[in-house]
Design an enzyme around this catalytic site. Structure first.
Site, short mmCIF file in Angstrom:
data_model
loop_
_atom_site.label_atom_id
_atom_site.label_comp_id
_atom_site.label_asym_id
_atom_site.label_seq_id
_atom_site.Cartn_x
_atom_site.Cartn_y
_atom_site.Cartn_z
N SER A 1 0.77 -1.27 -0.10
CA SER A 1 -0.02 -0.08 0.00
C SER A 1 0.92 1.18 -0.07
O SER A 1 0.39 2.28 -0.57
CB SER A 1 -1.17 -0.08 1.14
OG SER A 1 -0.35 0.17 2.37
N ASN A 2 1.93 1.25 0.60
CA ASN A 2 3.00 2.51 0.53
C ASN A 2 3.49 2.63 -0.88
O ASN A 2 3.55 3.57 -1.29
CB ASN A 2 4.07 2.14 1.55
CG ASN A 2 3.72 2.41 2.90
OD1 ASN A 2 3.60 3.75 3.39
ND2 ASN A 2 3.58 1.49 3.86
N SER B 1 7.77 6.56 11.08
CA SER B 1 9.19 7.37 10.96
C SER B 1 9.82 7.11 9.47
O SER B 1 9.70 5.84 9.01
CB SER B 1 10.04 7.00 11.60
OG SER B 1 9.77 7.15 13.30
N THR C 1 20.84 2.65 7.90
CA THR C 1 22.49 2.54 8.28
C THR C 1 22.54 1.14 8.68
O THR C 1 21.45 0.55 8.81
CB THR C 1 22.93 3.43 9.05
OG1 THR C 1 21.77 3.48 10.25
CG2 THR C 1 22.76 4.98 8.73
N MET D 1 10.74 -6.41 4.53
CA MET D 1 10.44 -6.91 5.59
C MET D 1 11.84 -7.91 6.24
O MET D 1 12.21 -8.24 7.14
CB MET D 1 9.51 -7.84 6.08
CG MET D 1 8.00 -6.95 5.95
SD MET D 1 8.16 -5.39 6.97
CE MET D 1 7.97 -6.30 8.57
N GLU E 1 22.86 -0.18 11.56
CA GLU E 1 22.35 -0.84 12.62
C GLU E 1 20.84 -0.62 12.41
O GLU E 1 20.21 0.36 11.84
CB GLU E 1 22.59 0.11 13.71
CG GLU E 1 22.11 -0.43 15.13
CD GLU E 1 22.58 0.38 16.24
OE1 GLU E 1 21.71 0.22 17.31
OE2 GLU E 1 23.47 1.41 16.22
N ASN F 1 13.90 4.11 4.40
CA ASN F 1 13.08 2.97 4.96
C ASN F 1 11.84 3.71 5.67
O ASN F 1 12.12 4.74 6.47
CB ASN F 1 13.86 2.14 6.19
CG ASN F 1 12.80 1.25 6.41
OD1 ASN F 1 11.94 0.47 5.92
ND2 ASN F 1 12.69 0.88 7.86
N GLU G 1 1.11 7.00 7.29
CA GLU G 1 2.47 6.48 6.56
C GLU G 1 2.71 6.86 5.18
O GLU G 1 3.48 7.14 4.59
CB GLU G 1 2.37 4.90 6.68
CG GLU G 1 2.83 4.30 7.82
CD GLU G 1 3.07 2.83 8.04
OE1 GLU G 1 3.62 2.17 7.03
OE2 GLU G 1 2.46 2.10 8.98
N HIS H 1 9.25 2.90 8.67
CA HIS H 1 9.14 2.14 9.84
C HIS H 1 7.75 2.78 11.05
O HIS H 1 7.64 3.74 10.99
CB HIS H 1 10.48 2.15 10.92
CG HIS H 1 10.34 1.33 11.85
ND1 HIS H 1 10.61 -0.11 12.02
CD2 HIS H 1 10.05 1.58 13.23
CE1 HIS H 1 10.47 -0.60 13.07
NE2 HIS H 1 10.17 0.19 14.11
N ASP I 1 16.98 0.01 11.91
CA ASP I 1 16.10 1.09 12.05
C ASP I 1 16.95 2.21 13.05
O ASP I 1 16.02 2.75 14.06
CB ASP I 1 14.91 0.50 12.78
CG ASP I 1 14.06 -0.63 12.14
OD1 ASP I 1 14.04 -0.33 10.93
OD2 ASP I 1 13.61 -1.23 12.49
N ILE J 1 16.23 -7.99 6.73
CA ILE J 1 17.05 -7.30 7.17
C ILE J 1 18.13 -7.23 5.95
O ILE J 1 18.10 -8.20 5.41
CB ILE J 1 17.84 -7.90 8.55
CG1 ILE J 1 16.90 -7.30 9.53
CG2 ILE J 1 19.11 -7.28 8.61
CD1 ILE J 1 17.16 -8.19 10.74
#
Ligand code: GRF
Length: 223
Positions: free
Chosen positions: A14-15, A135, A140, A89, A142, A106, A173, A108, A144, A91
């Protein structure tokens, strides 16, 4: 010339659809040059014509690095200006992130730095938060944890379930991601030394969407 966007998706999309609609409505001056997924069955892929779709089942690869390299190569062929994780979804590994550093975004579903990772709606309710949100940040190494560009908020109402929050947050969002994409394609957004810059000025706290879906910013020079 329109900015070129590569979109990463894992699910419903949807985004992605919000970006497609904004482009179609001329609110976003960009072109989607590819939609990439770790899930060949992702419904999101069906939202764009077949030539724009790329998918591979991550489970068929020997390790994360091999999958990421294959994905990154496919993205590079599309020559995007920006790479946007919109409900992606999986990593991403360090090599992938370094390859697209500074142009990898991204969305989140939490008010970062709160609730990195999964189950953000349930965690906000458990914590007794009265405000929740989403957000958009630079990706980066690490999870989120990259510099947050902008946030949208919703109230948490007594009795809300995680699903209630997810449903109420989703339209926010969509507005948030579209608004950040507008800044990106207009050349107003950059990451420098781990900080967000808008129009060359460091942002000291994330932008917040106003009720009309805009950021409290001066129009771009020349706009
Ligand atoms: C969104 O809530 C996004 O923030 C999260 O996964 C959801 C994806 O929704 N990471 P969609 O696939 O864009 O509909």
């Amino acid at each position: 010339m329109n900015s070129r966007l590569a979109i990463l998706v894992s699910g419903r999309g949807s985004n992605l659809q919000a970006l497609i609609d904004a482009i179609a409505g001329s609110q976003l001056h960009a072109e989607i040059v590819g939609v990439f997924s770790d899930k060949p069955g992702a419904a999101a892929l069906q939202r764009v014509p077949a030539p724009l779709r790329w998918a591979a089942d991550a489970r068929q690869f020997p390790n994360r690095m091999e999958f990421d390299r294959c994905l990154a190569d496919a993205i590079s062929v599309a020559e995007p200006d920006w790479v946007i994780c919109a409900g992606y979804m999986r990593i991403l590994g360090v090599d992938f992130i370094r390859r697209f550093a500074g142009r990898l975004l991204n969305i989140h579903p939490s008010l970062l730095p709160k609730y990195r990772g999964l189950h953000t709606h349930a965690r906000a309710i458990e914590a007794g938060d009265t405000e929740h949100g989403a957000s958009v940040h630079f990706v980066t190494e690490e999870l989120d944890a990259g510099a947050v560009i902008a946030q949208a908020t919703i109230p948490v109402i007594a009795g809300d379930t995680p699903d209630d929050l997810a449903v109420r947050l989703l339209p926010q969002e969509h507005r948030l991601l579209t608004a950040v994409a507008q800044l990106a394609v207009a050349g107003r957004l950059a990451e420098r030394d781990g900080n967000v810059e808008i129009d060359g000025h460091r942002l000291f706290q994330p932008l917040r969407l106003d009720c009309e879906g805009n950021f409290p910013l001066r129009p771009a020079s020349g706009a």
